[in-house]
Design a protein around this motif. Structure first.
Motif, mmCIF file in Angstrom:
data_model
loop_
_atom_site.group_PDB
_atom_site.id
_atom_site.type_symbol
_atom_site.label_atom_id
_atom_site.label_comp_id
_atom_site.label_asym_id
_atom_site.label_seq_id
_atom_site.Cartn_x
_atom_site.Cartn_y
_atom_site.Cartn_z
ATOM 1 N N GLU A 144 -6.135 35.368 -33.592
ATOM 2 C CA GLU A 144 -6.546 34.931 -34.925
ATOM 3 C C GLU A 144 -7.598 35.840 -35.541
ATOM 4 O O GLU A 144 -7.766 35.848 -36.761
ATOM 5 C CB GLU A 144 -7.056 33.487 -34.875
ATOM 6 C CG GLU A 144 -5.969 32.475 -34.603
ATOM 7 C CD GLU A 144 -6.379 31.064 -34.919
ATOM 8 O OE1 GLU A 144 -5.509 30.238 -35.224
ATOM 9 O OE2 GLU A 144 -7.598 30.759 -34.856
ATOM 10 N N GLY A 145 -8.330 36.577 -34.724
ATOM 11 C CA GLY A 145 -9.327 37.469 -35.300
ATOM 12 C C GLY A 145 -10.112 38.203 -34.237
ATOM 13 O O GLY A 145 -10.227 37.751 -33.097
ATOM 14 N N TRP A 185 -7.762 27.094 -28.393
ATOM 15 C CA TRP A 185 -8.391 28.318 -28.884
ATOM 16 C C TRP A 185 -9.243 28.881 -27.754
ATOM 17 O O TRP A 185 -10.041 28.164 -27.145
ATOM 18 C CB TRP A 185 -9.259 28.044 -30.099
ATOM 19 C CG TRP A 185 -8.488 27.716 -31.325
ATOM 20 C CD1 TRP A 185 -8.086 28.568 -32.317
ATOM 21 C CD2 TRP A 185 -8.022 26.415 -31.728
ATOM 22 N NE1 TRP A 185 -7.390 27.892 -33.297
ATOM 23 C CE2 TRP A 185 -7.346 26.579 -32.965
ATOM 24 C CE3 TRP A 185 -8.111 25.139 -31.154
ATOM 25 C CZ2 TRP A 185 -6.763 25.510 -33.631
ATOM 26 C CZ3 TRP A 185 -7.527 24.075 -31.814
ATOM 27 C CH2 TRP A 185 -6.862 24.266 -33.040
ATOM 28 N N ARG A 201 -5.292 31.882 -30.285
ATOM 29 C CA ARG A 201 -4.774 30.508 -30.382
ATOM 30 C C ARG A 201 -3.487 30.407 -29.578
ATOM 31 O O ARG A 201 -2.612 31.262 -29.674
ATOM 32 C CB ARG A 201 -4.496 30.137 -31.839
ATOM 33 C CG ARG A 201 -3.784 28.787 -31.983
ATOM 34 C CD ARG A 201 -3.592 28.388 -33.416
ATOM 35 N NE ARG A 201 -2.714 27.228 -33.522
ATOM 36 C CZ ARG A 201 -2.721 26.371 -34.546
ATOM 37 N NH1 ARG A 201 -3.564 26.560 -35.546
ATOM 38 N NH2 ARG A 201 -1.896 25.349 -34.575
ATOM 39 N N HIS A 206 -8.267 41.353 -38.366
ATOM 40 C CA HIS A 206 -7.176 40.426 -38.142
ATOM 41 C C HIS A 206 -6.018 41.150 -37.473
ATOM 42 O O HIS A 206 -5.820 42.347 -37.661
ATOM 43 C CB HIS A 206 -6.731 39.779 -39.453
ATOM 44 C CG HIS A 206 -7.802 38.942 -40.091
ATOM 45 N ND1 HIS A 206 -8.098 37.670 -39.674
ATOM 46 C CD2 HIS A 206 -8.667 39.229 -41.094
ATOM 47 C CE1 HIS A 206 -9.097 37.187 -40.409
ATOM 48 N NE2 HIS A 206 -9.461 38.115 -41.276
ATOM 49 N N THR A 232 1.508 38.662 -31.439
ATOM 50 C CA THR A 232 1.896 37.364 -30.878
ATOM 51 C C THR A 232 2.555 37.589 -29.524
ATOM 52 O O THR A 232 3.052 38.671 -29.216
ATOM 53 C CB THR A 232 2.870 36.600 -31.792
ATOM 54 O OG1 THR A 232 4.070 37.379 -31.949
ATOM 55 C CG2 THR A 232 2.250 36.329 -33.154
ATOM 56 N N ARG A 257 -10.628 35.943 -30.699
ATOM 57 C CA ARG A 257 -10.190 34.539 -30.695
ATOM 58 C C ARG A 257 -8.671 34.492 -30.632
ATOM 59 O O ARG A 257 -7.981 35.095 -31.464
ATOM 60 C CB ARG A 257 -10.696 33.784 -31.920
ATOM 61 C CG ARG A 257 -10.014 32.429 -32.101
ATOM 62 C CD ARG A 257 -10.807 31.482 -32.962
ATOM 63 N NE ARG A 257 -11.949 30.942 -32.223
ATOM 64 C CZ ARG A 257 -12.631 29.858 -32.616
ATOM 65 N NH1 ARG A 257 -12.300 29.234 -33.728
ATOM 66 N NH2 ARG A 257 -13.650 29.427 -31.907
ATOM 67 N N THR A 271 -1.766 40.742 -36.096
ATOM 68 C CA THR A 271 -0.518 39.986 -36.179
ATOM 69 C C THR A 271 0.145 39.879 -34.808
ATOM 70 O O THR A 271 1.283 39.411 -34.710
ATOM 71 C CB THR A 271 0.454 40.663 -37.163
ATOM 72 O OG1 THR A 271 0.706 42.010 -36.723
ATOM 73 C CG2 THR A 271 -0.119 40.678 -38.566
#
Length: 264
Positions: free
Chosen positions: A103-104, A135, A121, A4, A8, A119, A6
């Protein structure tokens, strides 16, 4: 194994109607979009450029891995699949904001060796409201290796259209999307390095044609699309766009399925 992140990214753009008309021209459509017009589905892909200087690009012409997308040590990048939920129309001439989050990241081993799936988003807002959620699934792999098997396309379509591509169309779409990937314009690179048999038609360009066809067949604005790329389409081959009851797909020159989609 799924990781995962974070990370952005937020980009802001004005949905310039002149650029949208240029895409209409590239697609062979009548140039009708003016300020205040609702953009056709998937036209947002010509906006939200993130230009990078030459020293920040990878060998393939894309921004080098290791910025927003983590570096997984795999050099080949492909657009694998996507999903879109249209909450409302995006309007030409208005400011829009796109917020992207990873997202992952999933690592697997396939017939071609190690793979990494990313992936992302994207939420696109206009006037403070989310108009579109998308997505995007990317796959990274090593050089060489055995290419994946290409499924056969369905032959039970109720509607079909043949679309042809040439180097000019690929150049114009690359320019409009600010896509520097060399597989779309550098034939020696595409064939010798990435082992395609010609210049590659953009996966999003095929998806764009399918969504325009789907909107015509549905007779109303599309609310949701899922699509997956399953085989490359290369020049000089044409594509057959197929439709049957909400399902859409691209059939290649040898009957292979290049892309499949569901729409409503």
């Amino acid at each position: 194994m799924t990781e995962h992140s974070t990370a952005t990214q937020t980009l802001t753009d004005v949905m310039d109607p002149a650029r949208a008309r240029a895409l209409q021209a590239t697609l062979g459509m009548e140039q009708t979009i003016e300020s205040g017009s609702a953009l056709p589905p998937f036209f947002h892909h010509i906006y939200f450029w993130d230009p990078q200087p030459p020293e920040n690009l990878g060998r393939d012409g894309h921004p080098a891995i290791g910025g927003f997308v983590p570096d997984m040590g795999l050099p080949r990048r492909m657009w694998a699949a996507g999903r879109l939920m249209f909450h409302g129309p995006l309007m030409a001439g208005a400011v829009a904001e796109k917020t992207s989050v990873i997202e992952g990241v999933t690592r697997k081993t396939g017939r071609s060796g190690p793979l990494a799936f990313v992936r992302i988003r994207h939420d696109i807002r206009q006037r403070g409201t989310v108009a579109l959620t998308e997505w995007q699934d990317l796959v990274y792999r090593e050089d060489g290796g055995e290419p994946p098997a290409h499924p056969d396309a369905r032959t039970d379509e109720t509607q079909s259209e043949v679309v042809s591509f040439d180097t000019t169309a690929l150049f114009r779409y690359s320019a409009l999307t600010f896509n520097g990937h060399r597989i779309h314009y550098d034939r020696p690179y595409a064939c010798r390095v990435e082992k395609y048999d010609g210049l590659v038609v953009h996966g999003p360009l095929l998806a764009q044609h399918l969504m325009l066809m789907g909107a015509r067949q549905l007779g109303k604005p599309i609310t949701e699309v899922t699509y997956r790329a399953t085989a490359p389409l290369t020049l000089p081959h044409s594509a057959t766009l197929c439709w049957a009851d909400g399902a859409a797909w691209v059939r290649g020159p040898n009957g292979e399925q290049c892309m499949q989609a569901q729409m409503r």
